[in-house]
Design a protein around this motif. Sequence first.
Motif, PDB file in Angstrom:
ATOM      1  N   VAL A 300       0.832  -1.207   0.000  1.00 59.45           N
ATOM      2  CA  VAL A 300       0.000   0.000   0.000  1.00 59.45           C
ATOM      3  C   VAL A 300       0.866   1.255   0.000  1.00 59.45           C
ATOM      4  CG1 VAL A 300      -1.673   1.323   1.361  1.00 59.45           C
ATOM      5  CG2 VAL A 300      -1.954  -1.150   1.095  1.00 59.45           C
ATOM      6  N   ALA A 301       1.993   1.222   0.687  1.00 60.55           N
ATOM      7  CA  ALA A 301       2.848   2.403   0.813  1.00 60.55           C
ATOM      8  C   ALA A 301       3.745   2.639  -0.401  1.00 60.55           C
ATOM      9  CB  ALA A 301       3.711   2.289   2.072  1.00 60.55           C
ATOM     10  N   ALA A 302       3.685   1.770  -1.386  1.00 57.64           N
ATOM     11  CA  ALA A 302       4.597   1.876  -2.522  1.00 57.64           C
ATOM     12  C   ALA A 302       4.178   2.932  -3.527  1.00 57.64           C
ATOM     13  CB  ALA A 302       4.714   0.522  -3.228  1.00 57.64           C
ATOM     14  N   GLN A 303       2.966   3.477  -3.415  1.00 53.42           N
ATOM     15  CA  GLN A 303       2.513   4.462  -4.384  1.00 53.42           C
ATOM     16  C   GLN A 303       1.451   5.365  -3.766  1.00 53.42           C
ATOM     17  OE1 GLN A 303       2.024   0.844  -5.637  1.00 53.42           O
ATOM     18  NE2 GLN A 303       0.779   1.085  -3.793  1.00 53.42           N
ATOM     19  N   VAL A 304       1.321   6.560  -4.375  1.00 54.23           N
ATOM     20  CA  VAL A 304       0.299   7.523  -3.969  1.00 54.23           C
ATOM     21  C   VAL A 304      -0.624   7.734  -5.161  1.00 54.23           C
ATOM     22  CG1 VAL A 304      -0.137   9.908  -3.278  1.00 54.23           C
ATOM     23  CG2 VAL A 304       1.821   8.668  -2.322  1.00 54.23           C
ATOM     24  N   LEU A 365       4.006  -4.041 -11.274  1.00 50.67           N
ATOM     25  CA  LEU A 365       3.389  -3.227 -10.230  1.00 50.67           C
ATOM     26  C   LEU A 365       3.124  -4.049  -8.979  1.00 50.67           C
ATOM     27  CD1 LEU A 365       0.714  -1.332 -12.365  1.00 50.67           C
ATOM     28  CD2 LEU A 365       2.925  -0.448 -11.576  1.00 50.67           C
ATOM     29  N   VAL A 366       3.037  -3.374  -7.843  1.00 56.44           N
ATOM     30  CA  VAL A 366       2.614  -4.022  -6.602  1.00 56.44           C
ATOM     31  C   VAL A 366       1.188  -3.639  -6.247  1.00 56.44           C
ATOM     32  CG1 VAL A 366       4.934  -4.273  -5.649  1.00 56.44           C
ATOM     33  CG2 VAL A 366       3.631  -2.176  -5.202  1.00 56.44           C
ATOM     34  N   ALA A 367       0.586  -2.719  -7.002  1.00 61.35           N
ATOM     35  CA  ALA A 367      -0.808  -2.339  -6.777  1.00 61.35           C
ATOM     36  C   ALA A 367      -1.375  -1.743  -8.054  1.00 61.35           C
ATOM     37  CB  ALA A 367      -0.934  -1.343  -5.632  1.00 61.35           C
ATOM     38  N   ALA A 368      -2.669  -1.940  -8.250  1.00 62.79           N
ATOM     39  CA  ALA A 368      -3.345  -1.436  -9.442  1.00 62.79           C
ATOM     40  C   ALA A 368      -4.521  -0.562  -9.037  1.00 62.79           C
ATOM     41  CB  ALA A 368      -3.833  -2.590 -10.306  1.00 62.79           C
TER      42      ALA A 368
END
Length: 399
Positions: A300-304, A365-368
């Motif tokens: 969750v913290a890997a992107q804004v 990616l780690v989140a989409a």
Amino acid sequence: MQIFVARLAGTPVFDPAGDQIGRIRDVVVGLRGSRPPRVHGMVVEVRPRRRVFLPITRVRGIEAGAVIFTGKLNVRRFEQRPLETLVIGEMLDLTVRVDGEPMTVYDVAIAETKPAEWQVTQIAVYRGRRRRDARVAGWDEVSGFDILQENQGAAGLIASFESLRAADLANALHELSGKRREEVARALDDDRLADVLEELPPGDQIGILGALEPERAADVLEEMGPDDAADLLHDLPPEQASALLALMEPEEAAPVRRLLTYPHDTAGGLMTTDPVILPPTSSVAEALAHIRQQELTPAVAAQVFITRPPNETPTGRYLGVSHFQRLLRVPPSTLLGNVIDPSIDPIKPDLPLPDVAAYLAVYNLVAAPVVDEHNRLVGTVTVDDVLDHLLPEDWRERL
């Protein structure tokens, strides 16, 4: 030398070459009536989260912060025998009698009485709920370990596992009997129990939630991530799930209700509804402060994610995403609107699970980001949630 078992929990175990192979999770003893129990060995947790048995005859030394053994360690999963008792899992928190007075066990001492032969020597007990009149009694002064107790309590066991990560505590709970597991769950704080429930297999989750009072169960669900709470409710009978949702605070229940409207094997069913979201007018410094929060998982913290207000899901118009590596490469005063990654297109809530996995793999990616038909951000799918659903249902038990 005398050692108190509760203090052994988490102690590293080293092989003859000096390599750490695991940590102590419990001590196995055999009750022998009025005679002091003989120590059979130790339960050692090795990676990946497998519990194996270390015979006490293989233990060469127990030093400050280390247990050293000789020979080879059998990596077959530990299975408790009918006449064996776990000190931490089953003896702590029992009500016993010392000089005829009821006392509660909070630790058990063992000592080497002969070469390679260890026995229980003393029992640490206290009276009342606040550990009044704490004392250490000899084994021959204590009675009551052979009596099955309905309400054993769990304070001592929880204290011995206090430093464990949620996943490791979940593994410890999974190994306990159903009765003991429920006692520990009742004694945990809501937020700690919520973290542990997120790491347990569905069967354990349902059993623990069903053993709680409905109001307490609703409180614990509120502390869970909306996606994990929705997954758990999805596995419950519809009547029970509806009753628990009705007991939750409306603002906590709203995102869970939204998630339950999507099939569980789609992006909408997998997503979390509380990623890091900021407007384009926020600075990089503000973004870094948000992702620095300790309670956020690495995924969750890997992107804004950057949207027009409102900045809670469902948001205003979705603008894009900025990865934390990019944030580290620009001046802190830079506005987020200037560091949006234009190459990442969002996905729709109805995208099937295999396609979500392929999307994350193709773009590394780690989140989409997940957007609705109005281009509003409704959530994000993280790689750990995708793995959780792609792995076999019993993957936690296998580990």
